[in-house]
Design a protein around this motif. Sequence first.
Motif, PDB file in Angstrom:
ATOM      1  N   VAL A  50       0.977  -0.833  -0.396  1.00 35.65           N
ATOM      2  CA  VAL A  50       0.053  -0.088   0.241  1.00 35.65           C
ATOM      3  C   VAL A  50       0.460   1.044  -0.085  1.00 35.65           C
ATOM      4  O   VAL A  50       0.473   2.300  -0.547  1.00 35.65           O
ATOM      5  CB  VAL A  50      -1.005   0.180   1.629  1.00 35.65           C
ATOM      6  N   PHE A  51       1.776   1.042   0.436  1.00 39.59           N
ATOM      7  CA  PHE A  51       2.730   1.941   1.294  1.00 39.59           C
ATOM      8  C   PHE A  51       3.360   2.653  -0.406  1.00 39.59           C
ATOM      9  O   PHE A  51       3.225   3.907  -0.973  1.00 39.59           O
ATOM     10  CB  PHE A  51       4.111   1.634   1.615  1.00 39.59           C
ATOM     11  N   HIS A  52       3.134   1.551  -1.316  1.00 39.87           N
ATOM     12  CA  HIS A  52       4.046   1.408  -2.509  1.00 39.87           C
ATOM     13  C   HIS A  52       3.292   2.634  -3.854  1.00 39.87           C
ATOM     14  O   HIS A  52       3.270   3.680  -4.470  1.00 39.87           O
ATOM     15  CB  HIS A  52       4.785   0.935  -3.511  1.00 39.87           C
ATOM     16  N   LEU A  53       2.107   1.815  -3.392  1.00 35.59           N
ATOM     17  CA  LEU A  53       0.521   2.125  -4.412  1.00 35.59           C
ATOM     18  C   LEU A  53      -0.442   3.991  -3.971  1.00 35.59           C
ATOM     19  O   LEU A  53      -0.101   4.136  -5.185  1.00 35.59           O
ATOM     20  CB  LEU A  53      -0.273   0.820  -4.026  1.00 35.59           C
ATOM     21  N   LEU A  54       0.206   4.201  -2.589  1.00 34.30           N
ATOM     22  CA  LEU A  54       0.401   5.245  -2.851  1.00 34.30           C
ATOM     23  C   LEU A  54       1.617   6.141  -2.964  1.00 34.30           C
ATOM     24  O   LEU A  54       1.174   7.443  -3.097  1.00 34.30           O
ATOM     25  CB  LEU A  54      -0.259   5.932  -0.491  1.00 34.30           C
ATOM     26  N   LYS A  55       2.275   5.664  -3.538  1.00 29.43           N
ATOM     27  CA  LYS A  55       3.242   6.752  -4.066  1.00 29.43           C
ATOM     28  C   LYS A  55       3.740   7.139  -2.382  1.00 29.43           C
ATOM     29  O   LYS A  55       4.481   8.530  -2.742  1.00 29.43           O
ATOM     30  CB  LYS A  55       3.255   7.374  -5.204  1.00 29.43           C
ATOM     31  N   MET A  56       3.967   6.732  -0.674  1.00 29.74           N
ATOM     32  CA  MET A  56       4.878   6.924  -0.410  1.00 29.74           C
ATOM     33  C   MET A  56       6.153   7.253   0.071  1.00 29.74           C
ATOM     34  O   MET A  56       6.686   7.917  -0.056  1.00 29.74           O
ATOM     35  CB  MET A  56       3.930   6.658   0.930  1.00 29.74           C
ATOM     36  N   ASP A  57       6.227   6.480  -0.964  1.00 30.27           N
ATOM     37  CA  ASP A  57       7.868   6.506  -1.459  1.00 30.27           C
ATOM     38  C   ASP A  57       8.709   7.496  -2.442  1.00 30.27           C
ATOM     39  O   ASP A  57       9.760   7.579  -2.715  1.00 30.27           O
ATOM     40  CB  ASP A  57       8.880   5.496  -1.739  1.00 30.27           C
ATOM     41  N   ASN A  58       7.451   8.755  -2.230  1.00 31.53           N
ATOM     42  CA  ASN A  58       8.232   9.834  -3.554  1.00 31.53           C
ATOM     43  C   ASN A  58       9.187  11.422  -2.718  1.00 31.53           C
ATOM     44  O   ASN A  58       8.600  11.757  -3.064  1.00 31.53           O
ATOM     45  CB  ASN A  58       7.316   9.998  -4.502  1.00 31.53           C
ATOM     46  N   THR A  59       8.599  11.138  -1.785  1.00 32.27           N
ATOM     47  CA  THR A  59       9.193  12.479  -0.879  1.00 32.27           C
ATOM     48  C   THR A  59      10.332  12.526  -0.464  1.00 32.27           C
ATOM     49  O   THR A  59      11.508  11.480  -1.386  1.00 32.27           O
ATOM     50  CB  THR A  59       9.126  12.347   1.156  1.00 32.27           C
ATOM     51  N   ARG A  60      11.152  13.851  -0.778  1.00 25.71           N
ATOM     52  CA  ARG A  60      12.051  14.599  -0.826  1.00 25.71           C
ATOM     53  C   ARG A  60      13.154  13.892   0.051  1.00 25.71           C
ATOM     54  O   ARG A  60      14.242  13.206   0.390  1.00 25.71           O
ATOM     55  CB  ARG A  60      12.367  15.819  -0.984  1.00 25.71           C
ATOM     56  N   LEU A  61      12.810  13.391   1.614  1.00 26.46           N
ATOM     57  CA  LEU A  61      13.559  13.285   2.166  1.00 26.46           C
ATOM     58  C   LEU A  61      13.029  11.340   2.814  1.00 26.46           C
ATOM     59  O   LEU A  61      14.339  11.103   3.303  1.00 26.46           O
ATOM     60  CB  LEU A  61      13.218  13.955   3.803  1.00 26.46           C
ATOM     61  N   ARG A  62      12.645  10.708   1.534  1.00 27.81           N
ATOM     62  CA  ARG A  62      12.003   9.440   1.832  1.00 27.81           C
ATOM     63  C   ARG A  62      11.715   9.307   3.574  1.00 27.81           C
ATOM     64  O   ARG A  62      11.739   8.598   4.225  1.00 27.81           O
ATOM     65  CB  ARG A  62      13.183   8.896   1.663  1.00 27.81           C
ATOM     66  N   ASN A  63      10.820   9.921   4.158  1.00 26.50           N
ATOM     67  CA  ASN A  63      10.258  10.286   5.500  1.00 26.50           C
ATOM     68  C   ASN A  63       8.745  10.066   5.566  1.00 26.50           C
ATOM     69  O   ASN A  63       7.965  10.804   6.090  1.00 26.50           O
ATOM     70  CB  ASN A  63      10.691  11.215   6.160  1.00 26.50           C
ATOM     71  N   GLY A  64       8.196   9.895   4.781  1.00 25.93           N
ATOM     72  CA  GLY A  64       6.838   9.164   4.759  1.00 25.93           C
ATOM     73  C   GLY A  64       6.594   7.727   5.567  1.00 25.93           C
ATOM     74  O   GLY A  64       7.570   7.147   5.264  1.00 25.93           O
ATOM     75  N   VAL A  65       5.344   7.828   6.281  1.00 23.42           N
ATOM     76  CA  VAL A  65       4.969   7.209   7.266  1.00 23.42           C
ATOM     77  C   VAL A  65       3.861   6.960   7.382  1.00 23.42           C
ATOM     78  O   VAL A  65       2.147   7.766   7.021  1.00 23.42           O
ATOM     79  CB  VAL A  65       5.041   7.832   8.893  1.00 23.42           C
TER      80      VAL A  65
END
Length: 146
Positions: A50-65
């Motif tokens: 889900v993390f990947h599907l929501l494109k949460m790995d696209n933040t500048r500092l890679r600091n999505g939770v």
Amino acid sequence: MSKVEDFLSAKEEQEIIAAIRTAERNTSGEIRVHIEDHTDADTFDRALEVFHLLKMDNTRLRNGVLIYVAVADKSFVICGDKGINDVVPCDFWDSTRDVMRTQFQHGNFKQGLIDGVLKAGLELQTHFPWDANTHEDELPNEISRG
Ligand code: CA
């Protein structure tokens, strides 16, 4: 109604979104909540998906939770991106998990999510302080549903 719809009312959802906004005032980290009924996969594997599907790995500092909840499975996972995992101990989310678990065990789902979101924001603050010069809201604060 599915369990997902029973889980939170529209009003409760708004309160959680407000908590996400509050939490993100403390940190450059980005917090999201995803709720679904059930997964056949391992909960943690599904949370990563889900993390990947929501494109949460696209933040500048890679600091999505991501706070991922599978309602019918009575399980949830907190997972952070690489930028966080690189700088924190692996028990970093334990205190956030514990405050959520306590509320969930008492059936207080909304409060569990609010407490979890706010706690995650405070935990992130140390490593990823809010920066007025560069901060933008990189990921939407709405709750997503599977
Ligand atoms: Ca956000």
